[in-house]
Design a protein around this motif. Structure first.
Motif, PDB file in Angstrom:
ATOM      1  N   MET A  42       1.035  -1.320  -0.044  1.00 19.36           N
ATOM      2  CA  MET A  42      -0.207   0.024   0.078  1.00 19.36           C
ATOM      3  C   MET A  42       0.803   1.294   0.023  1.00 19.36           C
ATOM      4  SD  MET A  42      -3.331  -0.372   0.355  1.00 19.36           S
ATOM      5  CE  MET A  42      -4.535  -1.665   1.102  1.00 19.36           C
ATOM      6  N   VAL A  43       0.624   2.083  -1.023  1.00 20.34           N
ATOM      7  CA  VAL A  43       1.690   3.417  -1.063  1.00 20.34           C
ATOM      8  C   VAL A  43       0.546   4.571  -1.098  1.00 20.34           C
ATOM      9  CG1 VAL A  43       3.328   2.298  -2.029  1.00 20.34           C
ATOM     10  CG2 VAL A  43       1.824   3.168  -3.583  1.00 20.34           C
ATOM     11  N   GLU A  44       0.985   5.831  -0.449  1.00 14.30           N
ATOM     12  CA  GLU A  44       0.275   6.947  -0.464  1.00 14.30           C
ATOM     13  C   GLU A  44       0.877   7.864  -1.432  1.00 14.30           C
ATOM     14  OE1 GLU A  44      -0.119   8.485   3.405  1.00 14.30           O
ATOM     15  OE2 GLU A  44      -1.975   7.580   3.703  1.00 14.30           O
ATOM     16  N   ILE A  45      -0.248   8.354  -2.462  1.00 13.90           N
ATOM     17  CA  ILE A  45       0.504   9.301  -3.325  1.00 13.90           C
ATOM     18  C   ILE A  45      -0.423  10.560  -2.987  1.00 13.90           C
ATOM     19  CG2 ILE A  45       1.193   7.441  -4.819  1.00 13.90           C
ATOM     20  CD1 ILE A  45      -1.344   8.573  -6.585  1.00 13.90           C
ATOM     21  N   LYS A  46       0.277  11.873  -3.409  1.00 13.09           N
ATOM     22  CA  LYS A  46      -0.214  13.132  -3.406  1.00 13.09           C
ATOM     23  C   LYS A  46      -0.650  13.595  -4.745  1.00 13.09           C
ATOM     24  CE  LYS A  46       0.709  14.367   1.008  1.00 13.09           C
ATOM     25  NZ  LYS A  46      -0.262  14.405   1.982  1.00 13.09           N
ATOM     26  N   THR A  47      -1.694  14.081  -4.805  1.00 12.05           N
ATOM     27  CA  THR A  47      -2.113  14.888  -6.058  1.00 12.05           C
ATOM     28  C   THR A  47      -2.508  16.475  -5.956  1.00 12.05           C
ATOM     29  OG1 THR A  47      -4.063  14.956  -7.524  1.00 12.05           O
ATOM     30  CG2 THR A  47      -4.623  14.265  -5.289  1.00 12.05           C
ATOM     31  N   THR A  48      -2.232  16.892  -7.038  1.00 11.47           N
ATOM     32  CA  THR A  48      -2.277  18.476  -7.197  1.00 11.47           C
ATOM     33  C   THR A  48      -3.468  18.910  -7.668  1.00 11.47           C
ATOM     34  OG1 THR A  48      -0.944  18.450  -9.014  1.00 11.47           O
ATOM     35  CG2 THR A  48       0.329  19.118  -6.987  1.00 11.47           C
ATOM     36  N   LEU A  49      -4.352  18.172  -8.032  1.00 14.43           N
ATOM     37  CA  LEU A  49      -5.771  18.593  -8.478  1.00 14.43           C
ATOM     38  C   LEU A  49      -6.515  18.761  -7.342  1.00 14.43           C
ATOM     39  CD1 LEU A  49      -6.256  15.398 -10.834  1.00 14.43           C
ATOM     40  CD2 LEU A  49      -6.027  17.710 -11.540  1.00 14.43           C
ATOM     41  N   GLU A  50      -7.407  19.692  -7.648  1.00 11.07           N
ATOM     42  CA  GLU A  50      -8.408  20.252  -6.614  1.00 11.07           C
ATOM     43  C   GLU A  50      -9.852  20.064  -6.710  1.00 11.07           C
ATOM     44  OE1 GLU A  50      -7.382  24.354  -6.391  1.00 11.07           O
ATOM     45  OE2 GLU A  50      -5.415  24.363  -5.790  1.00 11.07           O
ATOM     46  N   SER A  51     -10.339  19.644  -8.006  1.00  8.46           N
ATOM     47  CA  SER A  51     -11.763  19.597  -7.971  1.00  8.46           C
ATOM     48  C   SER A  51     -11.993  18.112  -7.627  1.00  8.46           C
ATOM     49  CB  SER A  51     -12.372  19.968  -9.330  1.00  8.46           C
ATOM     50  OG  SER A  51     -11.611  19.183 -10.306  1.00  8.46           O
ATOM     51  N   PRO A  52     -13.225  17.982  -6.976  1.00 10.54           N
ATOM     52  CA  PRO A  52     -13.726  16.495  -6.894  1.00 10.54           C
ATOM     53  C   PRO A  52     -13.654  15.633  -8.003  1.00 10.54           C
ATOM     54  CG  PRO A  52     -15.296  17.957  -5.923  1.00 10.54           C
ATOM     55  CD  PRO A  52     -14.268  18.808  -6.726  1.00 10.54           C
ATOM     56  N   LEU A  53     -14.094  16.227  -9.182  1.00  9.38           N
ATOM     57  CA  LEU A  53     -14.343  15.531 -10.527  1.00  9.38           C
ATOM     58  C   LEU A  53     -13.021  15.135 -11.078  1.00  9.38           C
ATOM     59  CD1 LEU A  53     -16.336  14.540 -12.755  1.00  9.38           C
ATOM     60  CD2 LEU A  53     -15.836  16.571 -13.985  1.00  9.38           C
ATOM     61  N   GLY A  54     -11.889  16.154 -10.874  1.00  9.27           N
ATOM     62  CA  GLY A  54     -10.460  15.871 -11.322  1.00  9.27           C
ATOM     63  C   GLY A  54      -9.995  14.546 -10.378  1.00  9.27           C
ATOM     64  N   ARG A  55     -10.110  14.669  -8.964  1.00 10.89           N
ATOM     65  CA  ARG A  55      -9.520  13.606  -8.328  1.00 10.89           C
ATOM     66  C   ARG A  55     -10.191  12.273  -8.534  1.00 10.89           C
ATOM     67  NH1 ARG A  55      -9.219  17.195  -2.623  1.00 10.89           N
ATOM     68  NH2 ARG A  55      -7.462  18.345  -3.343  1.00 10.89           N
ATOM     69  N   MET A  56     -11.573  12.327  -8.801  1.00 12.33           N
ATOM     70  CA  MET A  56     -12.344  11.076  -9.165  1.00 12.33           C
ATOM     71  C   MET A  56     -11.680  10.439 -10.622  1.00 12.33           C
ATOM     72  SD  MET A  56     -15.986  10.662 -10.546  1.00 12.33           S
ATOM     73  CE  MET A  56     -16.470   9.061 -11.200  1.00 12.33           C
ATOM     74  N   LEU A  57     -11.512  11.320 -11.366  1.00 11.75           N
ATOM     75  CA  LEU A  57     -11.074  10.903 -12.677  1.00 11.75           C
ATOM     76  C   LEU A  57      -9.608  10.258 -12.663  1.00 11.75           C
ATOM     77  CD1 LEU A  57     -12.329  10.968 -15.535  1.00 11.75           C
ATOM     78  CD2 LEU A  57     -11.037  13.172 -16.015  1.00 11.75           C
ATOM     79  N   LEU A  58      -8.782  10.914 -11.738  1.00 11.08           N
ATOM     80  CA  LEU A  58      -7.387  10.426 -11.583  1.00 11.08           C
ATOM     81  C   LEU A  58      -7.217   9.159 -10.743  1.00 11.08           C
ATOM     82  CD1 LEU A  58      -4.318  11.072 -11.638  1.00 11.08           C
ATOM     83  CD2 LEU A  58      -4.426  11.876  -9.311  1.00 11.08           C
ATOM     84  N   ALA A  59      -8.323   9.045  -9.939  1.00 13.79           N
ATOM     85  CA  ALA A  59      -8.302   7.674  -9.346  1.00 13.79           C
ATOM     86  C   ALA A  59      -8.962   6.581 -10.108  1.00 13.79           C
ATOM     87  CB  ALA A  59      -9.517   7.821  -8.016  1.00 13.79           C
ATOM     88  N   ASN A  60     -10.011   7.013 -10.940  1.00 18.28           N
ATOM     89  CA  ASN A  60     -10.469   5.919 -11.837  1.00 18.28           C
ATOM     90  C   ASN A  60      -9.070   5.464 -12.601  1.00 18.28           C
ATOM     91  OD1 ASN A  60     -13.033   5.936 -10.798  1.00 18.28           O
ATOM     92  ND2 ASN A  60     -13.882   6.524 -12.813  1.00 18.28           N
ATOM     93  N   SER A  61      -8.483   6.496 -13.239  1.00 17.11           N
ATOM     94  CA  SER A  61      -7.414   6.032 -14.324  1.00 17.11           C
ATOM     95  C   SER A  61      -6.313   5.326 -13.578  1.00 17.11           C
ATOM     96  CB  SER A  61      -6.625   7.483 -14.832  1.00 17.11           C
ATOM     97  OG  SER A  61      -7.749   8.277 -14.946  1.00 17.11           O
ATOM     98  N   ILE A  62      -6.026   5.526 -12.396  1.00 20.44           N
ATOM     99  CA  ILE A  62      -5.148   4.746 -11.594  1.00 20.44           C
ATOM    100  C   ILE A  62      -5.629   3.427 -11.473  1.00 20.44           C
ATOM    101  CG2 ILE A  62      -4.033   4.571  -9.164  1.00 20.44           C
ATOM    102  CD1 ILE A  62      -3.841   7.363  -8.944  1.00 20.44           C
ATOM    103  N   THR A  63      -6.928   3.323 -10.970  1.00 20.21           N
ATOM    104  CA  THR A  63      -7.510   1.690 -10.911  1.00 20.21           C
ATOM    105  C   THR A  63      -7.338   0.866 -12.100  1.00 20.21           C
ATOM    106  OG1 THR A  63      -9.096   2.762  -9.319  1.00 20.21           O
ATOM    107  CG2 THR A  63      -9.301   0.480 -10.446  1.00 20.21           C
ATOM    108  N   LEU A  64      -7.322   1.771 -13.488  1.00 23.22           N
ATOM    109  CA  LEU A  64      -7.356   1.343 -14.613  1.00 23.22           C
ATOM    110  C   LEU A  64      -5.901   0.794 -15.185  1.00 23.22           C
ATOM    111  CD1 LEU A  64     -10.889   1.852 -16.130  1.00 23.22           C
ATOM    112  CD2 LEU A  64      -9.919  -0.286 -15.239  1.00 23.22           C
ATOM    113  N   THR A  65      -5.051   1.312 -14.642  1.00 16.92           N
ATOM    114  CA  THR A  65      -3.585   1.263 -15.102  1.00 16.92           C
ATOM    115  C   THR A  65      -2.847   0.159 -14.458  1.00 16.92           C
ATOM    116  OG1 THR A  65      -2.936   3.411 -13.841  1.00 16.92           O
ATOM    117  CG2 THR A  65      -3.864   3.828 -16.221  1.00 16.92           C
ATOM    118  N   PRO A  66      -1.604   0.045 -15.286  1.00 19.06           N
ATOM    119  CA  PRO A  66      -0.845  -1.338 -14.852  1.00 19.06           C
ATOM    120  C   PRO A  66      -0.416  -1.308 -13.396  1.00 19.06           C
ATOM    121  CG  PRO A  66       0.115   0.139 -16.739  1.00 19.06           C
ATOM    122  CD  PRO A  66      -0.923   0.763 -16.324  1.00 19.06           C
TER     123      PRO A  66
END
Lengths: 88, 100, 174
Positions: free
Chosen positions: C105-129
């Motif tokens: 388990m690792v923690e990463i920091k994001t600089t995105l501020e909007s809820p939609l941006g964070r959700m899109l980033l989390a979704n992208s992370i889930t579907l990538t290698p």
């Protein structure tokens, strides 16, 4: 309603995937394991329903697939939230 | 056109079968979510693409289903993983990392 | 919980966006371009926009510009390439008899501020290698990594997992 060899192979592989998920659904040692298996099974079923639309040449199955996918997603989220709430 | 559609169907079904196998082989719930989400998502998209090639007039509805799957699958995966974490399931680790 | 985005007022472009998304979904679902169908869809979309427009604050993070569709397209291309790569990697791991995984388990920091941006980033992370986002709290995303190289810290994890997606998403979301 004849199907080609490739389509037959695709249906067989789809059933294999469903079988594996069903085994995990029965074995799953913890509840989240079973939820994952059920979710996977429902997504495979959505793809399978789209396949049925092609097989019966009837686009009504696409609507069924859409509604089924929506309900399965809502159900998965509801069960996951219920698991979270139990542990507090 | 038909043969290309059939090939996409087979590729998609193959990924779905691999996802099911991963669901069976992986050691704990988090790793199973990996297998059950990624492989099955791409597999379903490939199956839908194959059907779109077999029946070109159906593409709008297939596009909606594909977009819907692409949007909801990761959300469902994350929310199950979060539920597993909150209910106290520890991630499985290799022996070298100090697991069992 | 603070949501700075939800208190901001919505702009005209926001209403236009809600209307066009509703109408697009209607046309795709009905699958016809007959004028009666489209007119009814436009009416329903207009009603939805007027009734619920102010409440669709989830869209607030979008940066409207003429280049935005191109950036979304570039993001999608990048995303699909990563998705296909992720699947071959996963298939390789599952089909190797020794099951080469080293989960962490690792923690990463994001600089995105909007809820939609964070959700899109989390979704992208889930579907990538090899990565799966488990939890999002504030600007921290908890990620389950199937094969974490030994001695990885938060900075390296952020660079390896999120940096490329963040760069793409940043161009059309806050």
């Amino acid at each position: 309603m004849t199907i080609s060899t490739l389509e037959f192979i695709a249906i067989a592989l789809l059933l294999v995937g469903m079988g594996f998920s069903a085994i995990r659904l029965f074995l799953g040692p913890t509840t989240p394991d079973r939820v994952v298996a059920a979710d996977t099974l429902s997504v495979i079923t959505t793809a399978g329903l789209a396949g049925m639309a092609a097989y019966f040449n009837n686009p009504i199955y696409l609507d069924i697939a859409l509604v089924y996918g929506t309900l399965a997603f809502v159900g998965t989220v509801a069960i996951a939230r219920a698991i979270e709430g139990n542990q507090k | 056109m038909n043969i290309i559609g059939d090939i996409f169907l087979v590729i998609g079904a193959l990924f779905i079968a691999v996802g099911g196998l991963g669901l069976l082989r992986m050691p704990d719930v988090y790793n199973r979510i990996h297998a059950g989400t990624k492989a099955v998502t791409l597999g379903s998209l490939s199956v839908l693409l194959g059907i779109a090639l077999l029946h070109p007039t159906w593409w709008p509805k297939l596009l909606v289903i594909a977009g819907f799957l692409l949007f909801t699958n990761p959300v469902a995966a994350s929310i199950i993983a979060r539920a597993a974490k909150i209910s106290g399931i520890k991630p499985w680790r290799t022996e070298e990392q100090g697991g069992e | 919980m603070d949501h700075p985005q939800t208190t901001r007022t919505v702009s005209g472009a926001h209403y236009a966006f809600v209307f066009s998304i509703s109408l697009l979904l209607w046309v795709l679902l009905s699958g016809s371009l007959a004028w009666e169908e489209v007119a009814l869809g436009a009416f329903v979309s207009l009603m939805i926009t007027l009734l619920f427009g102010p409440r669709f604050t989830i869209y607030n993070g979008i940066k409207f510009s003429f280049m935005a569709p191109l950036y979304v397209l570039l993001y999608l291309v990048h995303f699909f390439r990563e998705l296909i790569k992720a699947n071959f990697e996963l298939a390789m791991r599952v089909l190797t008899p020794s099951l080469p995984i080293r989960p962490e388990m690792v923690e990463i920091k994001t600089t995105l501020e909007s809820p939609l941006g964070r959700m899109l980033l989390a979704n992208s992370i889930t579907l990538t290698p090899g990565t799966l986002s488990v939890d999002v709290t504030g600007d921290t995303i908890l990620v389950h990594w199937v094969y974490c190289p030994p001695g990885t810290d938060a900075k390296m994890a952020t660079d390896a997992i999120a940096a490329s997606f963040e760069r793409h998403i940043k161009r059309f979301l806050v």
